[in-house]
Enzyme design. Structure first.
Site, PDB file in Angstrom:
ATOM      1  NE  ARG A 139      -3.769  -2.219  -0.027  1.00  0.00           N
ATOM      2  CZ  ARG A 139      -3.485  -3.394  -0.616  1.00  0.00           C
ATOM      3  NH1 ARG A 139      -2.344  -3.556  -1.267  1.00  0.00           N
ATOM      4  NH2 ARG A 139      -4.335  -4.383  -0.571  1.00  0.00           N
ATOM      5  CB  SER A 191      -9.414  -1.271   4.093  1.00  0.00           C
ATOM      6  OG  SER A 191     -10.038  -2.428   3.599  1.00  0.00           O
ATOM      7  CD  GLU A 219      -5.776   0.909   2.284  1.00  0.00           C
ATOM      8  OE1 GLU A 219      -6.048   0.735   1.080  1.00  0.00           O
ATOM      9  OE2 GLU A 219      -5.855   0.000   3.136  1.00  0.00           O
TER      10      GLU A 219
END
Length: 341
Positions: free
Chosen positions: A163, A241, A333
């Site tokens: 990520r 998320s 995130e």
């Protein structure tokens, strides 16, 4: 150019105060010009893609918001090298996945249903169900705001991590213009590396399946978790998320009973959703108009009237509960704009 534009209209959380200025760009030249002009005027710039991975503060953005809406796909395919697909940053990601399946370009089918635009995929190194875009990206074409020139950065130099990427690490420098993907030809998927998806498809992990079947299975799984956008379903009023899965140095740091996945660098990944649930926060837990999704504990949702402050208060509470229970600090995130966690 518009002024005092509510940014909530451009985010999947439906949250965000006004922008001083907003300009929507539809060509690569317009995108470069808009950013270059704002930089020359020493105005802050916010590049806004699909708005699916961002929390914008209630005070909005003091500067110029550049809404990316560039279009264009160029394909070079042959039986030997596969398909090289050059995609402009403003192309809808799921539309790209659908076309890839229809054209029998294999490799990105497990990332069906992810909201947002293609230009954001290398920034976040978007991934789902065992695959990341880093595995199929050949290069990323960018406007380098520091060097004032267009550059092509090959995948090996993009700094892809879980990520993350060099583009995420230096958000004030790089403007993604185009992403090139190298995909294999055929109607079978990349190897199924995610156990839950393999069970749904009734195949062994590591095997392949028809890409169309993989897409339908992925979409069904995502819908069951509130991860496919639906204006009528508040569980999808989220930024996906909210926390990444923690990467821990050793298996000894993984709480007893928690899932764990060894990583190539020797670290071990565990499940943020498991940590949240086992810290005492159930699905549907709410603080005012912000709530944990009733379908998936990783999504923090707007139940209709939540503000950025509400979402971040909930996120702070969730993170604190996990920290107290397991001594693990969750990392958000989504990108936070004019707000902090």
């Amino acid at each position: 150019m518009r002024t005092q534009v509510p940014l909530a209209d451009f985010t999947t959380l439906r949250i965000g105060g006004p922008a001083d200025k907003l300009v929507e760009v539809t060509t690569e030249d317009e995108l470069i010009t808009a950013v270059r002009d704002a930089d020359a005027a020493e105005e802050p710039v916010l590049l806004l893609s699909g708005g699916s991975n961002v929390v914008i503060g209630d005070d909005g953005f003091r500067g110029t918001v550049v809404k990316v809406a560039t279009k264009g796909i160029k394909v070079d395919a042959d039986a030997c090298s596969g398909a090289m697909i050059h995609i402009q940053a403003g192309e809808d990601w799921d539309d790209v996945v659908q076309r890839a399946i229809a054209e029998e370009w294999s490799g990105i089918e497990s990332m069906s249903g992810i909201p947002g635009l293609t230009g954001s995929t290398p920034v976040q190194n978007v991934g789902a169900y065992g695959h990341e875009v880093a595995a199929t990206i050949a290069s990323v074409r960018v406007w380098d705001r520091v060097e004032s020139r267009i550059r092509t950065i090959f995948a090996a130099d993009c700094g892809f991590e879980y990520r993350s990427s060099m583009f995420k690490a230096a958000p004030e420098r790089y403007v993604v213009l185009e992403v090139a993907f190298q995909l294999k030809l055929g109607n079978l998927s990349a190897p199924i590396g995610y156990a839950e998806l393999a069970r749904v498809l009734d195949v062994d992990p590591g095997s392949r399946a028809p890409m169309a079947d993989v897409r339908e299975a992925v979409l069904a799984l995502r819908r069951s978790k509130g991860m496919v956008l639906d204006p009528a379903d508040h569980d999808t009023w989220s930024a996906g998320s909210f926390f990444t899965n923690p990467l821990l140095d050793t298996t000894a740091e993984v709480p007893a009973g928690a899932p764990q996945w060894p990583q190539p660098d020797g670290r071990v990944k565990t499940s943020a959703a498991w940590l949240i649930e086992h810290s005492g926060i159930p699905k549907g837990f709410a603080l005012g108009a912000a709530a944990v999704s009733s379908k998936h504990t990783l999504a923090l949702t707007n139940r209709g009237s939540a503000t950025a402050k509400d979402i971040l208060s909930l996120a702070t509470h969730v993170r604190s509960q996990v920290q107290q229970a397991f001594a693990i600090t969750l990392v958000n995130e989504p990108v936070l704009v004019n707000c902090t966690l």
